[in-house]
Enzyme design. Structure first.
Site, PDB file in Angstrom:
ATOM      1  CD  GLU A   1     -20.094   9.419 -17.239  1.00  0.00           C
ATOM      2  OE1 GLU A   1     -20.934   9.471 -16.308  1.00  0.00           O
ATOM      3  OE2 GLU A   1     -18.888   9.626 -17.067  1.00  0.00           O
TER       4      GLU A   1
ATOM      5  CE  LYS B   1     -17.714  10.256 -11.409  1.00  0.00           C
ATOM      6  NZ  LYS B   1     -18.611   9.866 -10.334  1.00  0.00           N
TER       7      LYS B   1
ATOM      8  CD  GLU C   1     -14.242   2.607  -9.359  1.00  0.00           C
ATOM      9  OE1 GLU C   1     -14.180   3.455 -10.254  1.00  0.00           O
ATOM     10  OE2 GLU C   1     -15.272   1.966  -9.104  1.00  0.00           O
TER      11      GLU C   1
ATOM     12  CG  HIS D   1      -2.979 -16.967 -32.029  1.00  0.00           C
ATOM     13  ND1 HIS D   1      -2.346 -17.651 -33.041  1.00  0.00           N
ATOM     14  CD2 HIS D   1      -3.564 -17.908 -31.239  1.00  0.00           C
ATOM     15  CE1 HIS D   1      -2.566 -18.943 -32.893  1.00  0.00           C
ATOM     16  NE2 HIS D   1      -3.301 -19.130 -31.806  1.00  0.00           N
TER      17      HIS D   1
ATOM     18  N   GLY E   1     -21.083   0.520  -5.751  1.00  0.00           N
ATOM     19  CA  GLY E   1     -21.396   0.354  -7.175  1.00  0.00           C
ATOM     20  C   GLY E   1     -20.813  -0.921  -7.762  1.00  0.00           C
ATOM     21  NE  ARG E   2     -14.585  -0.708  -6.075  1.00  0.00           N
ATOM     22  CZ  ARG E   2     -14.754   0.502  -5.589  1.00  0.00           C
ATOM     23  NH1 ARG E   2     -15.564   1.352  -6.173  1.00  0.00           N
ATOM     24  NH2 ARG E   2     -14.118   0.900  -4.502  1.00  0.00           N
TER      25      ARG E   2
ATOM     26  CE  LYS F   1     -24.512   3.645  -3.502  1.00  0.00           C
ATOM     27  NZ  LYS F   1     -23.292   3.091  -2.920  1.00  0.00           N
TER      28      LYS F   1
HETATM   29  C1  G6Q Z   1     -18.250   1.756  -8.419  1.00  0.00           C
HETATM   30  C2  G6Q Z   1     -18.147   3.177  -8.653  1.00  0.00           C
HETATM   31  C3  G6Q Z   1     -18.634   3.620 -10.010  1.00  0.00           C
HETATM   32  C4  G6Q Z   1     -20.138   3.746 -10.131  1.00  0.00           C
HETATM   33  C5  G6Q Z   1     -20.440   4.531 -11.397  1.00  0.00           C
HETATM   34  C6  G6Q Z   1     -21.909   4.674 -11.640  1.00  0.00           C
HETATM   35  O1  G6Q Z   1     -17.979   1.224  -7.391  1.00  0.00           O
HETATM   36  O2  G6Q Z   1     -18.735   3.872  -7.633  1.00  0.00           O
HETATM   37  O3  G6Q Z   1     -18.161   2.789 -11.037  1.00  0.00           O
HETATM   38  O4  G6Q Z   1     -20.751   2.505 -10.133  1.00  0.00           O
HETATM   39  O5  G6Q Z   1     -19.826   5.780 -11.337  1.00  0.00           O
HETATM   40  O6  G6Q Z   1     -22.509   5.368 -10.606  1.00  0.00           O
HETATM   41  P1  G6Q Z   1     -24.059   5.451 -10.512  1.00  0.00           P
HETATM   42  O7  G6Q Z   1     -24.586   4.086 -10.354  1.00  0.00           O
HETATM   43  O8  G6Q Z   1     -24.356   6.323  -9.330  1.00  0.00           O
HETATM   44  O9  G6Q Z   1     -24.561   6.062 -11.798  1.00  0.00           O
END
Ligand code: G6Q
Length: 532
Positions: free
Chosen positions: A208, A496, A349, A380, A263-264, A202
């Protein structure tokens, strides 16, 4: 504060009266219990009768929902109001799967949503029919989605769940971890000529993802691809056009989404491109339809018959009144093996918060620890703790009535285990089978664990869409009761920022002194032992 409100206090008093009741006694007293405390939406059956609830409990939980203005909040969410108050954003994931105009900041967002869906359709069709090929003229065989968190977990979970619908022959791979092991192990089996990379971010700034994307591009160029061929092998999904262009991906290879998609909550947007490539756009649209139908149900069904509402309220009853701190997700379905991880992010989250929307410190529990595993495997491993441990837990059992895989009797056995475990967790065992004598203490199974069962006809794209939306809205329901903002995640920032600082300090071999003695000691041990 919530805990001093009339509806909360009434539940508190009711809990004192009911807390010693055995679930099995509730079933003995009322033959209609299953009919009373289960709900059906399309093909999805939600059974919450194996919870310590009576008619009075439901009435009191619904009063709590009314007191917290749940109906008003549902309207605000779906209408596109800025329900994410700390980031001043709407949370319009429902607009991604809807067909009606939705105005945000005076602009109808629907045309933009439909344009991106059309762009995704054109792109996936061109990949599938071989119109878009790799630089050497061969069709694409492998799709690598590079993203993390919300840009990874949703598409990963769905592509795994819908494997039986992958008729495209494309293999999908997901890279999220900074650990070079994941990227290296994936790339070593891939051919750059036939590999398409999707950089899903996003912000297009996640440490990462950007590191993995750069390394993937280097691998591509070092293994036969050229800088000019990058354009045909890398696409981006983001809200950040400038950063995408700076990375070297042209705007025409970019799929947009918007600030009002968290994001989620983003698998329904272009972030779902890997899903569409894997199962085809028609199936992706079915996923959206399933979610849309759940949105409509959530918006229109009376609270008592509303699946997300009741799932959320049952959770509140367990977490806040029975003090459940850990909630387990147990899919009796191998295809849903990433569902626990996906829900871990969605729930923890979103609702792992300790201040109210107004910034007041909270004195009640919010999100429990969410975890889980495919059902039979867990049996198990950790079910022993459910049956004879000291933790109070609650669990969601999920399964489909029909399997995509018809190997002999497997599915009947799978479901037999599901039903057996929910029964065992409720009834336990206190005496020998013929009830003649009491069991020795180490053989006694106390039982009385609450479980929710979610059964659906078949795990097809539409049902999966409804199921995911069910959980999204359940999380929202609980956030409304707790008066917290489920759409921000300020807690993830601190680590971060510290990592940025520490990474610079790890570049040299000098002894570290700028942290506490533990962190200094760990960093020095790493520096001394990292080899070359
Ligand atoms: C989700 C969070 C988080 C996000 C990641 C990736 O709701 O905001 O998990 O999706 O940190 O972020 P980017 O899509 O910006 O790389």
């Amino acid at each position: 504060m919530l805990t001093r409100t009339p509806a909360w206090q009434a539940l508190h008093t009711h809990h004192a009266a009911i807390s010693k009741t055995k679930l099995c006694d509730l079933f003995q007293k009322d033959e209609q219990r299953f009919n009373k405390f289960s709900l059906l939406f399309n093909d999805i059956l939600l059974d919450y009768s194996k919870h310590p609830v009576t008619d009075e409990t439901v009435t009191l939980l619904l009063k709590l929902a009314q007191q917290q203005d749940l109906e008003g909040w549902i309207k605000r969410l779906i209408r596109g109001e800025r329900v994410n108050n700390t980031e001043h954003r709407a949370a319009l994931h429902s607009a991604l799967r809807g067909d009606d105009p939705i105005f945000f900041d005076g602009k109808d967002v629907l045309p933009d949503v439909k344009n991106v869906l059309q762009q995704m359709t054109d792109f996936t069709n061109r990949i599938h029919n071989g119109d878009l090929k790799g630089y050497s003229g061969k069709p694409f065989r492998d799709i690598v989605n590079i993203g993390i968190g919300g840009s990874d977990l949703g598409p990963l979970m769905v592509t795994e769940a819908l494997k039986p619908y992958n008729k495209t022959g494309l293999n999908t791979h997901f890279i999220s971890n900074l650990d070079g092991a994941q990227l290296s192990e994936t790339l070593k089996n891939l051919n750059p000529e036939t590999t398409l990379f999707i950089i899903a971010s996003k912000t297009f700034t996640s440490q990462e993802t950007m590191l993995n994307a750069r390394s993937a591009r280097e691998w591509f160029v070092a293994n036969g691809g050229t800088e000019t061929a990058v354009a045909g092998h890398f696409v981006a999904i983001s809200t950040n056009v400038q950063a995408v262009e700076k990375f070297g991906i042209s705007a025409k290879n970019m799929f947009l989404f918007w600030d009002w998609v968290g994001g989620r909550y983003s698998l329904w947007s272009a972030i779902g491109l890997s899903i569409a490539l894997c199962v085809g756009m028609e199936n992706f649209k079915q996923l959206l339809t399933g979610a849309k139908e759940m949105d409509q149900h959530f918006s229109n069904a009376p609270l008592a018959h509303n699946l997300p509402v009741m799932l959320g309220l049952i959770g509140i009853w367990q977490i806040n009144f029975f003090d459940v701190k850990t909630h387990v997700i147990l899919p009796y379905d191998q295809s849903l093996h990433r569902l626990p991880a996906y829900l871990q992010q969605l729930e923890m989250e979103s609702n792992g918060k300790c201040v109210t929307r107004d910034g007041e410190r909270i004195d009640y529990s919010t999100s429990p620890v969410i975890w889980g595993e495919q059902g039979v495997n867990g049996q198990h491993a950790f079910y022993q703790l459910f049956h004879q441990g000291t933790q109070r837990i609650s669990a969601d059992f999920l399964a489909s009535c029909q399997s995509h895989y018809s190997i002999a009797d497997h599915h009947r056995w799978l479901l037999a285990n599901f039903f057996a475990q929910t029964e065992a967790m409720m009834n336990g065992r206190h005496s020998t089978e013929n009830e003649k004598e009491a069991l020795p203490p180490y053989k006694v199974i106390p039982g009385n664990h609450a479980t929710t069962s979610i059964l659906f006809k078949k795990l097809d794209p539409k049902t999966l869409g409804s199921l995911i939306a069910l959980y999204e809205h359940k999380v929202f329901v609980q956030s409304v009761i707790w008066n917290i903002n489920p759409f921000d995640q300020w807690g993830v920032e601190l680590g971060k920022q510290l990592a940025e600082k520490i990474e610079k300090e790890l570049k040299n071999d000098e002894s570290t002194s700028s942290h506490d003695s533990s962190t200094n000691g760990l960093m020095d041990y790493f520096k001394a032992n990292r080899g070359d």
